[in-house]
Design a protein around this motif. Structure first.
Motif, PDB file in Angstrom:
ATOM      1  N   VAL A 200       0.826  -1.206   0.000  1.00 29.78           N
ATOM      2  CA  VAL A 200       0.000   0.000   0.000  1.00 29.78           C
ATOM      3  C   VAL A 200       0.861   1.257   0.000  1.00 29.78           C
ATOM      4  O   VAL A 200       0.614   2.194  -0.776  1.00 29.78           O
ATOM      5  CB  VAL A 200      -0.954   0.001   1.200  1.00 29.78           C
ATOM      6  N   LYS A 204       1.176   4.102  -2.935  1.00 29.29           N
ATOM      7  CA  LYS A 204       0.976   5.541  -2.756  1.00 29.29           C
ATOM      8  C   LYS A 204       2.152   6.327  -3.334  1.00 29.29           C
ATOM      9  O   LYS A 204       1.970   7.384  -3.956  1.00 29.29           O
ATOM     10  CB  LYS A 204       0.836   5.868  -1.266  1.00 29.29           C
ATOM     11  N   ARG A 213      -3.100   6.197 -11.818  1.00 29.52           N
ATOM     12  CA  ARG A 213      -3.417   5.004 -11.040  1.00 29.52           C
ATOM     13  C   ARG A 213      -2.377   3.907 -11.323  1.00 29.52           C
ATOM     14  O   ARG A 213      -2.303   3.394 -12.443  1.00 29.52           O
ATOM     15  CB  ARG A 213      -4.819   4.517 -11.423  1.00 29.52           C
ATOM     16  N   ARG A 243      -5.624  -5.156  -0.521  1.00 26.02           N
ATOM     17  CA  ARG A 243      -6.780  -4.770  -1.331  1.00 26.02           C
ATOM     18  C   ARG A 243      -7.884  -4.159  -0.458  1.00 26.02           C
ATOM     19  O   ARG A 243      -8.519  -3.164  -0.843  1.00 26.02           O
ATOM     20  CB  ARG A 243      -7.299  -5.981  -2.092  1.00 26.02           C
ATOM     21  N   ILE A 246      -6.780  -0.636   0.540  1.00 24.25           N
ATOM     22  CA  ILE A 246      -6.929   0.260  -0.614  1.00 24.25           C
ATOM     23  C   ILE A 246      -8.391   0.664  -0.774  1.00 24.25           C
ATOM     24  O   ILE A 246      -8.709   1.837  -1.023  1.00 24.25           O
ATOM     25  CB  ILE A 246      -6.397  -0.427  -1.890  1.00 24.25           C
ATOM     26  N   LEU A 251      -8.199   4.590  -2.201  1.00 25.69           N
ATOM     27  CA  LEU A 251      -6.956   4.877  -2.917  1.00 25.69           C
ATOM     28  C   LEU A 251      -7.094   4.513  -4.389  1.00 25.69           C
ATOM     29  O   LEU A 251      -7.724   3.516  -4.742  1.00 25.69           O
ATOM     30  CB  LEU A 251      -5.799   4.086  -2.292  1.00 25.69           C
ATOM     31  N   ILE A 253      -5.458   2.873  -6.650  1.00 31.33           N
ATOM     32  CA  ILE A 253      -4.399   1.888  -6.834  1.00 31.33           C
ATOM     33  C   ILE A 253      -5.038   0.549  -7.214  1.00 31.33           C
ATOM     34  O   ILE A 253      -6.046   0.154  -6.634  1.00 31.33           O
ATOM     35  CB  ILE A 253      -3.581   1.702  -5.531  1.00 31.33           C
TER      36      ILE A 253
END
Length: 356
Positions: A200, A204, A213, A243, A246, A251, A253
């Motif tokens: 994570v 970022k 992304r 996951r 996120i 986020l 991502i």
């Protein structure tokens, strides 16, 4: 931007960073300042108008090295910790932190006057915006100073290292010829929670620098259950945890795992190994299952593949810092300092806004 024998032309990553820092120059402290490579980088940063460099070390020695090399020291600050007016202030702050942690330090000024500790204290207390160190010291020395003196991010279970690699000449090297890789330097065998956090936080980082992304690949020797080993199951569990994080934090991502490196990077391999993979882009972030895999991959890409490396960034701390190898080139030093400066811009935008 013109190149010289020490600094090649900027690449796709660093060109954007240099332009950003021209608008928002930052104060970068180099803990190993008595190094001609650092002095050249400092002079270059001033000439490019991207930063105010601060070199830690003996003032007379550094200025002599610069003079002998024909380098100007205009706007380059040199600080000898033992002679600094900030030493007593930092000593008092260290004593207060130690008391808060229930400890007593016999000689705080001796600890603070060590170059890496002093540089980290400068970053923690706003006397510099970011730190670069390691060109003349062991990695453990740099990480210990940063982890001791700089406030951690409470949501990150353990500090780790992330590298940024640039190799537009290599096939299947991310979507833009840039890869973010972690952990390449700290945690020998991360557990599920640590592995998810690595994913994570590095995601970022990629989102910040790529401006889009990113896609994370949680690497394994297995792809989506092709091997039922405990290692593969750990990577899968970390992927699900990451996951969820996120999703909870909204986020931008994408993440996939457990997945083999070829399926993560090569669309041809992905079409064979992953159902409905045609719409997937190559991974931008590679998260390795353990330190051996990450570090070996880093060195092979750098020394065999000719990839340009930057970092490693010390992740999980509230202020930006980086540890570079003792074999570091001036190009890597300059680019790493620029990355630290760009992270400092992000810090000022987000963390300081939260503290107000």
């Amino acid at each position: 931007m013109s190149a010289d024998t020490h600094f090649p032309a900027a690449n796709a990553l660093t060109a954007r960073l240099y332009e950003t820092l021209k608008r928002h120059p930052k104060r970068i402290v180099f803990a190993d300042g008595e190094d001609i490579r650092v002095i050249r980088v400092a002079a270059r940063m001033v000439a490019m108008e991207i930063a105010v460099p601060i070199l830690i070390g003996n003032r007379e020695r550094i200025h002599k090295m610069a003079k002998d090399a024909g380098l100007a020291m205009t706007f380059v600050n040199v600080i000898d910790p033992a002679k600094s007016s900030d030493l007593s202030l930092f000593c008092e702050r260290l004593k207060k932190v130690a008391r808060y942690r229930g400890k007593e330090i016999a000689d705080p000024c001796e600890i603070v006057s060590r170059p890496h500790n002093f540089a980290a204290m400068m970053v923690q207390y706003g006397h510099a915006d970011g730190m670069v160190a390691g060109n003349q010291s062991m990695p453990a020395t740099v990480f210990r100073a940063a982890m001791t003196m700089i406030k951690p991010i409470k949501d990150v279970p353990k500090v780790f290292g992330a590298m940024i690699m640039v190799a537009p000449h290599l096939q299947n090297f991310g979507r833009d010829g840039v890869l973010f890789m972690a952990d390449c330097g700290v945690i020998p065998d991360p557990n599920v929670k640590q592995l998810a956090s690595i994913a994570v936080e590095t995601g970022k980082l990629a989102r910040h620098f790529l401006g889009r992304r990113p896609r994370i690949a949680m690497l394994s020797h297995s792809t989506h259950g092709s091997a039922g080993t405990e290692s593969a199951k750990k990577v899968l569990a970390a992927t699900e945890l990451a996951r969820q994080k996120i999703h909870d934090e909204y986020l931008e991502i994408d993440i996939d795992g457990e997945i083999q490196a070829d399926a993560a990077l090569d669309s041809t391999a992905a079409e064979i190994k992953i159902k409905d993979s045609r719409a997937q882009d190559p991974a931008d972030v590679l998260v390795f299952p353990n330190l051996d895999a990450g570090h070996i991959s880093l060195k092979l890409l750098q020394h065999v593949g000719g990839a340009q490396n930057y970092g490693q960034l010390i992740m999980g701390l509230s202020r930006p810092s980086a540890q570079v190898p003792r074999t570091v080139s001036e190009e890597t030093l300059l680019g790493t300092a620029a990355i630290v400066g760009a992270e400092a811009i992000k810090f000022h935008e987000f963390y300081l806004a939260k503290e107000r």
